[in-house]
Design an enzyme around this catalytic site. Structure first.
Site, short mmCIF file in Angstrom:
data_model
loop_
_atom_site.label_atom_id
_atom_site.label_comp_id
_atom_site.label_asym_id
_atom_site.label_seq_id
_atom_site.Cartn_x
_atom_site.Cartn_y
_atom_site.Cartn_z
N GLU A 284 86.55 56.21 59.13
CA GLU A 284 87.18 55.79 60.19
C GLU A 284 88.95 56.22 60.33
OE1 GLU A 284 83.94 53.29 59.82
OE2 GLU A 284 85.55 53.85 58.56
N ASP A 326 109.05 89.81 67.12
CA ASP A 326 109.99 90.62 67.90
C ASP A 326 111.23 91.19 67.03
OD1 ASP A 326 110.93 91.86 70.42
OD2 ASP A 326 112.47 90.12 70.55
N ASP A 635 111.80 85.55 71.49
CA ASP A 635 112.60 84.75 72.07
C ASP A 635 112.68 84.94 73.71
OD1 ASP A 635 113.55 87.28 71.98
OD2 ASP A 635 115.72 86.65 71.15
N ASP A 639 107.94 87.71 75.50
CA ASP A 639 107.15 87.42 74.28
C ASP A 639 106.28 86.53 74.64
OD1 ASP A 639 108.61 89.19 72.42
OD2 ASP A 639 110.12 87.78 72.22
#
Length: 898
Positions: A284, A326, A635, A639
């Site tokens: 649990e 990037d 950034d 992206d």
């Protein structure tokens, strides 16, 4: 239709507008009704109720709810309340960080311009940008945010900052008259302007061709919302584990119930016994402990500059096998820097990073000053005076106001002690010919520079400037710029360009007075060539070492950028990401590949240049299809789609747009690629620790099942009640499990390849260890139970016997927790006291157990009685069995475990 391929007349015809008059107000209002507002809308959000209901669909949770219902039905309300409380707590902990796509689109909405200048009915007016419609004639000036996607019809020295959309590191020159044939990427559409990008220089006009979701940004917003959140590897494994445990639990409960009935035991009693087994089988506390341990990991990562927004992303980082990054602002500084100069027939190396005017100028490895080369001062003076940028240090950090390439030259001059303020004061600007994209040059006139005469300084594209020079300044002399010297300079320029440097040429011309009629052909001709400056957005100094660490850890690094292939490849090679040019690919080449060809291509390609947002998604998808756990860093708005599609999206916290930050699961507060590597290591530690406490909890739970099951087989009374088992699983086991969650990294964790996410969370070595330990725990508990029943009696002493086995099982599991700190190394090797949290956790759990045994109120709730000193002697003796056998198992079988 590709708007950048068509001419102005066809554009006007298609959009039914006028190049001078624009749209009428009535037509604009009609189109606003047809096309809607120029804004991005968020699709329907999930309600809190639907999110809450989703938390109760887990297989183990359903079993617990059924167990609570049966307990309540047979009158065991205390048990039912405790079980339901567990379910509710887990549900509350499960609702976090939902609606990322909604937040991403909200951030995109903030990028839009509040107002826009348009021509309607022949008059220029200012309207809310949301009221712009296709066909509107938009006027653009420096500083404006482009309010929609437009096709330019006029441009004058127009430059647009598109880094957030395309990844281009410097403002892009735009020309309304550019003719483009065929399909090209966003970064090469020089006759277009895009929604939310910023005009940095010049002016222009354009016709709106797309608004709202019909813009490039709108396309990104739509796709962000269409991508469903995928389950992380840990979610998949925990769900699989839950189904297996749930199925086994149901099977064991049915088997025990039937067995009890066969033995002639009462139905009600067997129902309670089955509930006991269900409670014993289900860990649990596991969901809560996973959540808490991941939260602790989040806090640790935050201390190391990585903010993790989604709990399960903490562990997924540890499984990362590919980092797609990037370039601009992530692998590089996002600050243009002069790194080479050519003057007086010599090539100079310029040190320093960014716009801070600090760094040495070197010739053949030795420092030089401005007086050592006669024309070095001329070079930096021309570059600084024919310049409109400003260097700002008001915030304590050097920043550039203006064009980044011009800012790089100012910083270069500062390294030689020449400041723009002093130069402009000494040699005031009295006239100028501003830069334009046709001439690719800029000229300014200054007084008092050479013998009190006026001089025109020209900087610009090397091939153009060199062809307009007839003389060259070398070592204090002015000589004819003959073919031999020109070829030499052109070769240096070519070598600089091959190194992915952006090169500018400097020259000057002496005048007796400023010409009354300043004409380009007269002024920018017969000039004296001075030198070249080569600049680049340099790689971050710490990234090279981080990429080396990634290789060591079996993690591939890939550059995906909107910049040019030559620049991207040069940076990647400098960082050690690539060795050969065939490891780099252009975005346009991706469009020619089928899905299968792309999946094959991504296995060897390390650099992707001039890519669009859709290309980035294609690359990430292909990598994921090949079985890679993919992290994408970036950034910009460009992206966002890839950040969403990747297994882990990592956004830059300083330079990152709100769109990128809201889409990503991780934000780097220092914009440091090296931080990703630290986060990956932390993710590996966390997964290793999750395995440790799963190992601990399951061995304890299976030990409890065996204890109850064997007792029933032997015809004994059930040794533990449901509420006692709940106490064991939720309180006693939870504290040591959490302590295991903060265990230190085992040696060499970053020297191993990423784990195979297809493997079960329970590997063969774990299963063997679990069964061995479970057998030891159940044996120790059964022996203590047998002793207590013989000592105190089967009927009269049942409560006493249950109290003894209760204490034995708890103490055995607490001691067993120390052995669970490693499956490979013994306690003698890792140190018994090296995890102080474990000592604290064991003490807390043991003191709570003592309270249950000796506090009268708790006695009644848990149906136990205080133990005697003799009882404790027996309890202690049997409790050491699991820990000792666990250590012997590791020592005897550790080679198999490895």
């Amino acid at each position: 239709m590709e708007w950048y391929n068509i001419g102005k007349s066809e554009l006007v015809k298609e959009l039914k507008t006028d190049l001078n008059y624009g749209l009428s107000q009535r037509e604009a209002e009609k189109r606003l009704e047809d096309f809607g507002k120029n804004e991005l809308e968020v699709v329907g959000k999930k309600s809190f109720l639907s999110k809450l209901i989703a938390q109760f669909t887990d297989f183990l949770i359903i079993i617990l709810i059924v167990a609570a219902g049966v307990s309540s039905f047979v009158g065991e309300r205390d048990d039912a309340i405790v079980i339901l409380a567990i379910v509710v707590i887990n549900a509350v902990l499960g609702i976090y960080q939902e609606g990322k796509a909604e937040k991403s689109v909200e951030a995109l909405q903030k990028l839009s311009a509040p107002n826009a200048k348009v021509i309607r009915g022949g008059n220029q007016i200012i309207i809310p940008a949301t009221d712009i419609v296709p066909g509107d004639l938009v006027v653009l000036d420096a500083g404006d945010i482009i309010p929609a996607d437009i096709r330019l019809i006029e441009s004058s020295n127009l430059k647009v900052e598109e880094a957030s959309l395309t990844g281009e590191s410097v403002p892009v020159e735009k020309d309304a008259n550019t003719k483009i044939l065929g399909r090209v990427g966003i970064g090469d559409r020089h006759n277009m302007g895009f929604f939310s990008t910023i005009v940095t220089y010049g002016r222009g006009k354009g016709i709106v061709i797309g608004t709202g979701h019909k813009t490039e940004i709108g396309n990104i917003a739509t796709k962000i919302q269409s991508y469903d959140d995928e389950e992380t590897p840990l979610q998949v494994k925990l769900n699989q584990l839950g189904k297996v445990l749930g199925t086994l639990t149901i099977g064991i409960c049915i088997m025990v119930f039937v067995l009890g009935l066969f033995q002639g035991r009462p139905i009600l009693k067997m129902l309670l016994t089955s509930i006991s087994l269900a409670v014993a089988a289900i860990p649990e506390g596991l969901p809560a402990i996973v959540t808490i341990v991941l939260s602790i990991g989040m806090n640790r990562m935050a201390g190391k500059n990585a903010i993790v927004k989604k709990l399960l992303a903490v562990e997924t980082l540890g499984a990362t096998s590919v980092i797609c990054s990037d370039k601009t602002g992530t692998l590089t500084q996002n600050e243009m820097t002069v790194v080479k100069a050519y003057v007086d027939n010599k090539i100079l190396d310029v040190e320093g990073i960014g716009y801070e005017p600090a760094g040495n100028i070197k010739l053949s490895g030795k420092n030089i000053n401005i007086s050592s080369l006669p024309n070095l001062k001329n070079l930096v003076c021309i570059g600084s005076l024919a310049n409109d940028a400003l260097l700002d240090n008001s915030s304590g950090m050097y920043k550039i106001m203006g064009d980044p390439t011009e800012g790089a030259i100012i910083a270069f001059a500062g390294k030689l002690g020449q400041t723009t303020e002093e130069l402009n004061k000494s040699y005031p600007r009295i006239a100028e010919l501003p830069f334009d994209s046709t001439r690719k040059m800029m000229t300014t006139f200054h007084s008092n520079y050479i013998n009190g005469k006026i001089v025109s300084f020209t900087k610009g594209a090397p091939d153009i400037v060199i062809n307009r020079c007839s003389k060259i300044a070398i070592n204090g002399m002015i000589v004819d710029f003959n073919k031999e010297l020109k070829d030499k300079v052109l070769k240096v320029n070519k070598d600089f360009a091959r190194s992915a440097l952006r090169v500018l040429s400097t020259s000057y011309k002496v005048w007796n007075e400023v010409p009354k009629s300043i004409k380009f052909d007269d002024v920018e001709n017969d000039m004296i060539f001075v030198g070249l400056v080569g600049m680049i957005d340099p790689a971050r100094s710490e990234v090279k070492e981080s990429i080396k660490l990634c290789k060591q850890a079996g993690i591939e690094t890939i550059m995906i950028t909107g910049d040019y292939k030559e620049t991207a490849y040069a940076i990647a090679k400098d960082l050690g990401m690539v060795e050969y040019e065939n490891q780099a690919m252009m975005g346009e080449d991706l469009d020619k590949l089928s899905d299968k060809e792309l999946r094959d291509a991504v296995k060897n390609t390390k650099v992707y240049a001039r890519v669009s947002p859709e290309h980035k998604v294609k690359i990430v998808t292909a990598l994921k299809d090949n079985g890679y756990i993919t992290s994408m860093t970036g950034d910009g708005v460009n992206d966002a789609l890839a950040l969403k599609k990747a297994d882990i999206g990592v956004a830059m916290g300083i330079t990152g747009t709100d769109v990128a930050k809201n889409t990503a699961e991780v934000i780097l507060t220092d914009d440091n690629f090296a931080t990703i590597v630290n986060a990956v290591e932390e993710g590996r530690i966390i997964f290793s620790n999750i395995k440790k406490f799963v190992f601990f909890l399951l061995s304890c739970n299976i030990g409890e099942i065996l204890l109850v099951f064997i007792s029933i087989l032997l015809g004994w009374e059930v040794p533990l009640l449901p509420i006692q088992l709940l106490w064991l699983n939720l309180v006693t086991d939870s504290f040591p499990a959490m302590a295991l969650g903060v265990e230190n990294a085992e040696p060499g964790i970053m020297n191993q390849p990423p784990r195979d996410t297809k493997e079960s969370i329970l590997d063969k070595s774990m299963l063997g260890g679990i069964m061995f330990q479970a057998a030891a725990i159940s044996a120790a508990s059964l022996f203590s139970y047998l002793w207590a029943m013989r000592m105190y009696g089967v009927n009269e002493g049942l409560i006493h016997a249950r109290s003894v086995v209760f204490a034995t099982l708890i103490t055995a599991e607490l001691l067993r927790a120390f052995s669970s700190r490693s499956q490979t190394y013994t306690l003698f090797k890792i140190g018994f006291f090296s995890n102080t949290r474990m000592i604290q956790a064991v003490l807390i759990s043991f003191l709570l157990t003592v309270a249950v045994l000796y506090v009268p109120v708790l006695n009644n709730i848990f149906d136990v009685i205080p133990l005697t000193s003799h009882d404790w002697l027996i309890v202690t003796t049997f409790s050491f069995i699991p820990m000792i056998t666990g250590e012997l198992y590791k020592d005897l079988f550790k080679n198999k475990i490895k």
